[in-house]
Motif scaffolding. Structure first.
Motif, PDB file in Angstrom:
ATOM      1  N   SER A  85      50.940 -55.411 -13.037  1.00 42.70           N
ATOM      2  CA  SER A  85      50.450 -56.558 -13.994  1.00 42.70           C
ATOM      3  C   SER A  85      49.600 -56.354 -15.395  1.00 42.70           C
ATOM      4  CB  SER A  85      48.763 -57.253 -13.026  1.00 42.70           C
ATOM      5  OG  SER A  85      47.736 -56.320 -13.018  1.00 42.70           O
ATOM      6  N   ALA A  86      50.120 -57.150 -15.724  1.00 41.70           N
ATOM      7  CA  ALA A  86      49.534 -56.756 -17.408  1.00 41.70           C
ATOM      8  C   ALA A  86      47.864 -57.134 -17.816  1.00 41.70           C
ATOM      9  CB  ALA A  86      50.013 -58.088 -18.033  1.00 41.70           C
ATOM     10  N   GLU A  87      47.367 -57.711 -16.522  1.00 38.89           N
ATOM     11  CA  GLU A  87      46.312 -57.879 -16.698  1.00 38.89           C
ATOM     12  C   GLU A  87      45.555 -56.006 -16.182  1.00 38.89           C
ATOM     13  OE1 GLU A  87      41.788 -59.738 -15.120  1.00 38.89           O
ATOM     14  OE2 GLU A  87      44.059 -60.684 -14.114  1.00 38.89           O
ATOM     15  N   VAL A 123      48.781 -43.017 -20.339  1.00 35.57           N
ATOM     16  CA  VAL A 123      50.243 -44.329 -20.838  1.00 35.57           C
ATOM     17  C   VAL A 123      50.959 -44.651 -19.801  1.00 35.57           C
ATOM     18  CG1 VAL A 123      51.690 -44.995 -22.624  1.00 35.57           C
ATOM     19  CG2 VAL A 123      49.782 -44.181 -23.176  1.00 35.57           C
ATOM     20  N   ALA A 124      51.504 -42.425 -19.365  1.00 37.55           N
ATOM     21  CA  ALA A 124      52.681 -42.878 -18.655  1.00 37.55           C
ATOM     22  C   ALA A 124      52.282 -43.804 -17.117  1.00 37.55           C
ATOM     23  CB  ALA A 124      53.183 -41.834 -18.400  1.00 37.55           C
ATOM     24  N   THR A 125      51.217 -43.487 -16.524  1.00 35.32           N
ATOM     25  CA  THR A 125      49.852 -43.819 -15.731  1.00 35.32           C
ATOM     26  C   THR A 125      50.625 -45.843 -15.371  1.00 35.32           C
ATOM     27  OG1 THR A 125      49.217 -42.131 -14.813  1.00 35.32           O
ATOM     28  CG2 THR A 125      48.431 -44.337 -13.910  1.00 35.32           C
ATOM     29  N   ILE A 126      49.829 -45.661 -17.083  1.00 35.97           N
ATOM     30  CA  ILE A 126      49.333 -47.665 -17.162  1.00 35.97           C
ATOM     31  C   ILE A 126      50.366 -48.280 -17.222  1.00 35.97           C
ATOM     32  CG2 ILE A 126      48.799 -48.923 -18.972  1.00 35.97           C
ATOM     33  CD1 ILE A 126      46.357 -47.119 -19.834  1.00 35.97           C
ATOM     34  N   LEU A 127      51.809 -47.559 -17.525  1.00 33.43           N
ATOM     35  CA  LEU A 127      52.888 -48.281 -17.915  1.00 33.43           C
ATOM     36  C   LEU A 127      53.638 -49.159 -16.325  1.00 33.43           C
ATOM     37  CD1 LEU A 127      55.277 -46.425 -20.279  1.00 33.43           C
ATOM     38  CD2 LEU A 127      53.729 -49.025 -20.978  1.00 33.43           C
ATOM     39  N   ARG A 128      53.101 -47.513 -15.069  1.00 39.15           N
ATOM     40  CA  ARG A 128      53.417 -48.459 -13.961  1.00 39.15           C
ATOM     41  C   ARG A 128      52.835 -49.492 -13.009  1.00 39.15           C
ATOM     42  NH1 ARG A 128      54.493 -42.529 -14.397  1.00 39.15           N
ATOM     43  NH2 ARG A 128      52.137 -42.291 -12.556  1.00 39.15           N
ATOM     44  N   HIS A 146      46.357 -54.105 -19.644  1.00 40.81           N
ATOM     45  CA  HIS A 146      45.004 -53.740 -20.140  1.00 40.81           C
ATOM     46  C   HIS A 146      43.784 -53.732 -19.888  1.00 40.81           C
ATOM     47  CE1 HIS A 146      41.821 -56.368 -22.512  1.00 40.81           C
ATOM     48  NE2 HIS A 146      43.312 -55.815 -23.653  1.00 40.81           N
ATOM     49  N   LYS A 147      43.755 -53.972 -18.948  1.00 39.17           N
ATOM     50  CA  LYS A 147      41.829 -53.421 -17.654  1.00 39.17           C
ATOM     51  C   LYS A 147      42.201 -51.986 -18.390  1.00 39.17           C
ATOM     52  CE  LYS A 147      38.702 -53.872 -14.156  1.00 39.17           C
ATOM     53  NZ  LYS A 147      38.804 -54.073 -12.897  1.00 39.17           N
ATOM     54  N   ALA A 148      43.213 -51.374 -17.569  1.00 39.76           N
ATOM     55  CA  ALA A 148      42.822 -49.898 -18.325  1.00 39.76           C
ATOM     56  C   ALA A 148      42.958 -49.371 -19.674  1.00 39.76           C
ATOM     57  CB  ALA A 148      44.215 -49.340 -16.869  1.00 39.76           C
ATOM     58  N   PHE A 149      43.975 -49.817 -19.634  1.00 38.23           N
ATOM     59  CA  PHE A 149      43.456 -48.970 -21.420  1.00 38.23           C
ATOM     60  C   PHE A 149      42.319 -49.700 -22.072  1.00 38.23           C
ATOM     61  CE2 PHE A 149      44.614 -49.174 -25.771  1.00 38.23           C
ATOM     62  CZ  PHE A 149      45.221 -48.105 -25.840  1.00 38.23           C
TER      63      PHE A 149
END
Length: 318
Positions: free
Chosen positions: A231-233, A223-228, A236-239
């Motif tokens: 882009s929103a896209e 989550v910490a990595t995704i928030l950094r 979303h792709k990572a999550f």
């Protein structure tokens, strides 16, 4: 005096669903359909991963191993439960009971360990993508799967040995549809029963909580990595690559906590029996559905593999 009044139990009677005499046929049909769907869903996942070269990646290797453990877990318990629903003779020998307990704990904890490994795989893929091929090499993945199966086997052996070294003096009626630890402990006699109960409970809860905390730690970093990601896209792709695994983890540990962490005190036989089906029947039933629907890559591969075989004359647009 205790030894003089005790006669060793050589077989048990599984009370199970006999407390619902008018609902047994309905339960049989419901659980049979769920069992067949569980087998079919997991076999489809394994066949798809095997046939599609694009899915020959660590994540789907772990998913295949998870499907195998799930199939074996259900095979260890559900066929016997279905047979008992149609039979008036529900006895099970001491050896068969021990075998069922060993199998269910082995495959159940292997499932938990594999979910932990899958969480680590997602952590490496998202937090350390440049090192992914090194950290998740074929040899490394094989070791992680092997360690998961070894860990499950050790858990199964420890729990089964601890329970069946006890003396069972009777009565021989297990108030469950399978050879489950708590109802078996109620049939055991001897001064060491409370210590065995505490020891087995501590081992099981420690293993489950340990796996769960490792998964939480992996997702905290994810989550910490995704928030950094700017882009929103991209976020979303990572999550989206974690969504199916995270959903299965919530279902798996949610129902496991109902079984292992329920408060002490009087419980109705009906409630315990129905509660047991959540982890034994419902969780394996939901798992292939979640992975098939929440994982876009697997869903596309399933359509491509099987719809193209059903309708070879048409080009299936996916």
């Amino acid at each position: 005096m205790q030894g003089a009044n005790c006669s060793a139990v050589t077989e048990f009677i599984l009370i199970g669903f006999s407390i619902f005499p008018h609902l047994q046929l309905m339960f049989f049909l419901l659980f049979l359909l769920m069992y067949l769907f569980t087998l079919l869903g997991n076999l489809l996942i394994m066949a798809t991963v095997w046939s599609e070269r694009s899915l020959h990646t660590p994540m789907y290797l772990f998913l295949c191993a998870l499907s195998v453990s799930e199939v074996l877990y259900t095979v260890a318990i559900i066929p016997r439960m279905l047979a008992d629903l149609l039979s008036a003779h529900r006895s099970i020998t001491l050896l068969a009971c021990a075998g069922q307990m060993f199998s269910s704990f082995t495959f159940g904890f292997t499932h938990s360990f594999l979910l932990t490994v899958m969480g680590y795989d997602r952590y490496v893929a998202i937090c350390h993508p440049l090192r992914y091929n090194v950290l998740m090499s074929p040899r490394g993945c094989a070791c992680l799967v092997g360690w998961s199966w070894d860990g499950g086997s050790v858990m199964g052996m420890v729990v089964t040995t601890a329970i069946f070294q006890l003396t069972f003096c009777g009565p021989n009626e297990i108030h469950h549809f399978a050879c489950h630890v708590p109802p078996l402990l109620k049939l055991a006699c001897g001064d060491d029963v409370p210590w065995v109960a505490k020891g087995v409970g501590l081992v099981c809860i420690t293993a489950l909580l340990g796996c769960f905390l490792l998964i939480l730690l992996s997702y905290a970093f994810i989550v910490a990595t995704i928030l950094r990601i700017p882009s929103a896209e991209g976020r979303h792709k990572a999550f989206s690559t974690c969504a199916s695994h995270l959903t299965v983890v919530v279902v798996h540990y949610g129902f496991a906590s109902v079984i292992y962490l329920k408060p002490k005190g009087p419980h109705s036989l009906e409630g315990d029996t129905l509660m047991g089906t959540t982890y034994t029947v419902l969780t394996p039933f939901l798992s292939p559905i979640i992975f098939s629907l929440r994982n876009k890559e697997l869903k596309v591969a399933l359509k491509k593999t099987f719809l193209s075989k059903l309708y070879p004359q048409k080009n299936v647009m996916i």
